[in-house]
Design an enzyme around this catalytic site. Structure first.
Site, PDB file in Angstrom:
ATOM      1  N   SER A  14      -1.846  -0.667  -6.773  1.00 16.09           N
ATOM      2  CA  SER A  14      -2.495  -0.033  -7.914  1.00 16.09           C
ATOM      3  C   SER A  14      -1.972   1.385  -7.968  1.00 16.09           C
ATOM      4  CB  SER A  14      -4.017  -0.031  -7.698  1.00 16.09           C
ATOM      5  OG  SER A  14      -4.666   0.888  -8.555  1.00 16.09           O
TER       6      SER A  14
ATOM      7  N   TYR B 287     -12.056   1.447  -2.952  1.00 11.11           N
ATOM      8  CA  TYR B 287     -10.882   0.850  -3.586  1.00 11.11           C
ATOM      9  C   TYR B 287      -9.634   1.686  -3.308  1.00 11.11           C
ATOM     10  CZ  TYR B 287      -8.197  -1.511  -7.280  1.00 11.11           C
ATOM     11  OH  TYR B 287      -7.259  -2.236  -7.971  1.00 11.11           O
TER      12      TYR B 287
END
Length: 252
Positions: free
Chosen positions: A134, A147
């Site tokens: 990501s 995350y």
């Protein structure tokens, strides 16, 4: 005629994982789709693949997946560690059990699957491992500590594994997209709005798109196309990379 290669894709029931599974199938790979959602069986059936239901939050389930995926078509040539989820909350209120579950699903499970499949890939002299990172593997955002931590760790795992696999015919890379038009991202909008005190439309414009040069969400198929290239023979010189599909997020 050369036998088709076999890909294991986790988190394949919907969103980005489904797009990757479908694209690899179109490229001629046999796909083992895995997800905790039994809906992944329909994805596998549609592409002529196999389905293994597994919850990667349970380490024992990951080991079982590694074995069953190898049995489905006799081996695993391509591993795409895509499964993941998001929880948005301030650090001081972030549930410890959710933190631990996120690290298991997005860091430890990929480690387990790489550990299981890298050795036979090396022995065959060819393999491709793609970890779904990501932009949060290289930058941070508030209220996403778990995350961000997981994706930073996954990039570190990618680089270490790439160095260990060097010269064996096995490559290891991370694909690092910005916000992709998936159910996971759609679920974040309301959470972000509540945490930041914004309207949901403002979250999209001011949080998700403001840092980007191209003001739109990434389409799942765009990420799947990059994955398809990385697992091809033509990408044999690319390893240890963090390849952005980020609309210019990290160009600043």
């Amino acid at each position: 005629m050369e036998e088709a290669r076999v890909a294991l894709v986790t988190g394949a029931a919907s969103g980005l994982g489904r797009a990757v599974a479908e694209r690899l199938s179109r490229e001629g790979l046999r796909v083992v789709a895995s997800d905790r959602d039994p809906g992944g069986a329909a994805v596998a059936e549609a592409i002529g693949g196999a389905f293994v239901q597994a919850d990667l939050a349970d380490p024992a389930e990951v080991w079982r997946l590694a074995v069953e995926a190898g049995k489905a078509f006799g081996r695993v040539d391509v591993l795409v560690n895509n499964a993941g989820f998001q929880h948005v909350a301030p650090l001081e209120r972030f549930p410890l059990d959710v933190w631990q579950q996120m690290q298991q699903v997005m860091v430890t499970a990929p480690f387990q699957l790489i550990r299981s499949h890298m050795k036979p890939m090396k022995e065959r002299g060819w393999g491709r491992i793609v970890n779904m990172g990501s932009i949060h593997a290289v930058v941070a955002s508030p209220y996403k500590a778990a995350y961000v931590t997981a994706k930073h760790a996954l990039l570190g795992l990618t680089r270490a594994a790439a160095l260990e696999a060097g010269g064996t015919g096995v490559t290891v890379n991370a694909v690092c997209p910005a916000y992709v038009r998936t159910p996971l991202v759609e679920r974040q909008i309301a959470d972000q709005a509540a945490n930041l005190g914004l309207d949901e439309s403002e979250v999209v414009e001011r949080v998700m798109l403001e840092p980007a040069a191209i003001k739109r969400l990434v389409e799942p198929e765009e990420v799947a196309a990059l994955v398809a290239f990385l697992v091809s023979d033509e990408a044999g010189a690319i390893t240890g990379g963090c390849l952005p599909v980020d609309l210019g997020w990290t160009a600043r």
